[in-house]
Design an enzyme around this catalytic site. Sequence first.
Site, PDB file in Angstrom:
ATOM      1  CG  MET A 150       8.254 -14.322  42.635  1.00 52.69           C
ATOM      2  SD  MET A 150       9.906 -15.048  42.392  1.00 52.69           S
ATOM      3  CE  MET A 150      10.901 -13.565  42.411  1.00 52.69           C
ATOM      4  NE  ARG A 151       3.667 -12.225  48.046  1.00 51.71           N
ATOM      5  CZ  ARG A 151       3.499 -10.936  48.300  1.00 51.71           C
ATOM      6  NH1 ARG A 151       3.892 -10.432  49.455  1.00 51.71           N
ATOM      7  NH2 ARG A 151       2.939 -10.142  47.413  1.00 51.71           N
ATOM      8  CG  HIS A 155      18.056 -20.702  43.721  1.00 51.33           C
ATOM      9  ND1 HIS A 155      17.452 -19.487  43.983  1.00 51.33           N
ATOM     10  CD2 HIS A 155      19.340 -20.425  43.409  1.00 51.33           C
ATOM     11  CE1 HIS A 155      18.330 -18.523  43.834  1.00 51.33           C
ATOM     12  NE2 HIS A 155      19.492 -19.066  43.492  1.00 51.33           N
ATOM     13  N   GLY A 174       4.593 -20.400  35.771  1.00 56.59           N
ATOM     14  CA  GLY A 174       4.226 -21.760  36.152  1.00 56.59           C
ATOM     15  C   GLY A 174       4.777 -22.858  35.263  1.00 56.59           C
ATOM     16  CB  SER A 175       7.547 -23.144  32.828  1.00 54.72           C
ATOM     17  OG  SER A 175       8.697 -22.821  33.561  1.00 54.72           O
ATOM     18  CG  ASN A 176      10.168 -25.079  37.365  1.00 54.78           C
ATOM     19  OD1 ASN A 176      10.890 -26.050  37.120  1.00 54.78           O
ATOM     20  ND2 ASN A 176      10.580 -23.822  37.233  1.00 54.78           N
TER      21      ASN A 176
END
Length: 221
Positions: free
Chosen positions: A97-98, A116, A17-19
């Site tokens: 991740m989905r 991305h 969760g750094s973003n």
Amino acid sequence: MRDQPPFRLGILGSGQGSNFVALAEACARGSIPAQIALVLSDVPDSGILARARERQLPARYLPPGKFRTKLEPEAELAYAQALREAQVDLVALAGFMRVLKGEFLHAFEGRIINIHPSLLPSFPGLEAWKQALAHGVKVTGCTVHFVNAGVDAGPIIGQQAVSVLEDDTPETLHQRIHAAEHDLYPKCVAALARGEIRVEGRLVRWTAPAFPLSGATSKAQ
Ligand code: GRF
């Protein structure tokens, strides 16, 4: 004159969760004119949920169902429902991740974005920084783009370049790309929240102010 209702962000993530933290901090200091309405994760003990709860932001685990790389249809409906109830204006994927499919894309058409870790259209898919190293490119970076039915394929909103250094390992390169992401993602979300982005087919136009062109980021800077 009445104030505009605040622009509401929904954030989906599976990892550290750094973003998300970069976005939450930018909202808190006012550089993104928005509030985080809901954080959802498919991983119950993910860092992103912990970091959201530390900040007293609404955060929920929603089970993804039996598949590994996508949500099962009932789960997709539950995610869409939760985001609708939270009245989000924009869904920002931050390490989710989905792959999102029809129902969800339809519910939030044109209002889902992703970050991305490469300069798309180069190196879509997993571990893009490893792909960049294996390919021997000298410049890579990160991309914020709208999400469509393709994998990392929607209209590009913004990009930031990162130089590949001779002695880079996957870890060192990934770390610099991550730092570039924390700079780029809030700028793009701020422009969307301010209504400064116009989409013309595949092309994304920044109306005002012009997108700050970002050069290569390297150790030397
Ligand atoms: C980022 O590298 C992003 O590009 C990719 O997933 C990673 C998430 O990292 N989509 P974090 O959880 O935000 O630290």
